[in-house]
Motif scaffolding. Structure first.
Motif, PDB file in Angstrom:
ATOM      1  N   ASP A  66      16.836   6.915   8.523  1.00 26.47           N
ATOM      2  CA  ASP A  66      16.303   8.066   8.211  1.00 26.47           C
ATOM      3  C   ASP A  66      17.257   8.874   7.407  1.00 26.47           C
ATOM      4  O   ASP A  66      18.274   9.160   7.959  1.00 26.47           O
ATOM      5  CB  ASP A  66      16.060   9.054   9.410  1.00 26.47           C
ATOM      6  N   PRO A  67      16.997   8.994   6.033  1.00 25.90           N
ATOM      7  CA  PRO A  67      17.719   9.679   5.236  1.00 25.90           C
ATOM      8  C   PRO A  67      18.144  11.014   5.521  1.00 25.90           C
ATOM      9  O   PRO A  67      19.090  11.864   5.235  1.00 25.90           O
ATOM     10  CB  PRO A  67      16.869   9.582   3.851  1.00 25.90           C
ATOM     11  N   ILE A  78      30.344  10.451   0.265  1.00 23.03           N
ATOM     12  CA  ILE A  78      29.279   9.391   0.418  1.00 23.03           C
ATOM     13  C   ILE A  78      29.478   8.061  -0.036  1.00 23.03           C
ATOM     14  O   ILE A  78      30.113   7.892  -1.347  1.00 23.03           O
ATOM     15  CB  ILE A  78      27.925   9.854   0.078  1.00 23.03           C
ATOM     16  N   VAL A  79      29.609   6.774   0.506  1.00 19.90           N
ATOM     17  CA  VAL A  79      30.091   5.661  -0.205  1.00 19.90           C
ATOM     18  C   VAL A  79      28.626   4.732  -0.302  1.00 19.90           C
ATOM     19  O   VAL A  79      28.173   4.650   0.680  1.00 19.90           O
ATOM     20  CB  VAL A  79      31.074   4.672   0.604  1.00 19.90           C
ATOM     21  N   GLU A  80      28.108   4.202  -1.581  1.00 17.72           N
ATOM     22  CA  GLU A  80      27.025   3.497  -1.731  1.00 17.72           C
ATOM     23  C   GLU A  80      27.556   2.168  -1.823  1.00 17.72           C
ATOM     24  O   GLU A  80      28.187   1.780  -2.767  1.00 17.72           O
ATOM     25  CB  GLU A  80      26.355   4.008  -2.988  1.00 17.72           C
ATOM     26  N   THR A  83      22.318  -3.058  -2.074  1.00 17.34           N
ATOM     27  CA  THR A  83      21.718  -3.714  -3.136  1.00 17.34           C
ATOM     28  C   THR A  83      20.439  -3.191  -3.982  1.00 17.34           C
ATOM     29  O   THR A  83      19.956  -3.471  -4.639  1.00 17.34           O
ATOM     30  CB  THR A  83      21.665  -5.079  -2.783  1.00 17.34           C
ATOM     31  N   GLY A  84      19.998  -2.187  -3.058  1.00 20.57           N
ATOM     32  CA  GLY A  84      19.122  -1.586  -3.691  1.00 20.57           C
ATOM     33  C   GLY A  84      18.990  -0.932  -4.951  1.00 20.57           C
ATOM     34  O   GLY A  84      20.175  -0.209  -5.132  1.00 20.57           O
ATOM     35  N   SER A  85      17.975  -0.430  -5.697  1.00 19.93           N
ATOM     36  CA  SER A  85      18.036   0.573  -7.058  1.00 19.93           C
ATOM     37  C   SER A  85      17.203   1.631  -6.806  1.00 19.93           C
ATOM     38  O   SER A  85      17.486   2.859  -7.342  1.00 19.93           O
ATOM     39  CB  SER A  85      17.899  -0.436  -8.241  1.00 19.93           C
ATOM     40  N   GLY A  86      16.052   1.582  -6.827  1.00 20.68           N
ATOM     41  CA  GLY A  86      14.880   2.628  -6.606  1.00 20.68           C
ATOM     42  C   GLY A  86      15.253   3.999  -5.810  1.00 20.68           C
ATOM     43  O   GLY A  86      15.615   4.825  -6.032  1.00 20.68           O
ATOM     44  N   TYR A  91      18.683   8.713  -3.277  1.00 20.38           N
ATOM     45  CA  TYR A  91      19.784   8.963  -2.103  1.00 20.38           C
ATOM     46  C   TYR A  91      21.066   9.312  -2.934  1.00 20.38           C
ATOM     47  O   TYR A  91      21.549  10.315  -2.333  1.00 20.38           O
ATOM     48  CB  TYR A  91      20.221   7.896  -1.348  1.00 20.38           C
ATOM     49  N   LEU A  92      21.305   8.880  -3.984  1.00 18.16           N
ATOM     50  CA  LEU A  92      22.443   9.176  -4.760  1.00 18.16           C
ATOM     51  C   LEU A  92      22.536  10.755  -5.462  1.00 18.16           C
ATOM     52  O   LEU A  92      23.295  11.445  -5.237  1.00 18.16           O
ATOM     53  CB  LEU A  92      23.166   8.099  -5.761  1.00 18.16           C
ATOM     54  N   ARG A  93      21.463  10.797  -6.109  1.00 17.97           N
ATOM     55  CA  ARG A  93      21.133  12.041  -6.530  1.00 17.97           C
ATOM     56  C   ARG A  93      21.110  13.183  -5.551  1.00 17.97           C
ATOM     57  O   ARG A  93      21.760  14.417  -5.581  1.00 17.97           O
ATOM     58  CB  ARG A  93      19.651  12.166  -7.239  1.00 17.97           C
TER      59      ARG A  93
END
Length: 98
Positions: A66-67, A78-80, A83-86, A91-93
């Motif tokens: 759950d984000p 936050i460490v990303e 392997t996902g991109s979409g 989440y990164l934004r």
């Protein structure tokens, strides 16, 4: 103790993310000496909580799919490591806005 810790959120816990979590655990004392604060892994955002909790060696309570729960974990960093991109880019934004 919140002032003496730095909370970290981790997106992904595969090969790279699991390695990050392991380094945070194994080198906790070194990092604390270097920055003067303890680094604490607060939450790990993954797609499949059961699978990662079973194989990672981390406590199940750290995992969420759950984000909203992830971003409520009071993490200063936050460490990303996924392997996902979409969806990951969203989440990164969100992390950057926070």
């Amino acid at each position: 103790m919140a002032g003496s810790t730095v909370g970290v959120g981790l997106i992904g816990c595969g090969t790279v993310g699991g390695g990050v979590a392991e380094l945070l655990r194994e080198h906790a004392e070194l990092y604390e000496r270097r920055i003067g604060k303890r680094i604490e892994l607060r939450k790990v955002l993954v797609r499949d909580v059961a699978r990662h909790a079973e194989t990672s060696g981390l406590p199940k309570r750290l995992f969420t799919a759950d984000p909203d729960e992830f971003f409520d974990a009071d993490a200063a960093a936050i460490v990303e490591a996924s392997t996902g991109s979409g969806i990951v880019s969203r989440y990164l934004r969100r992390a950057l806005k926070a």
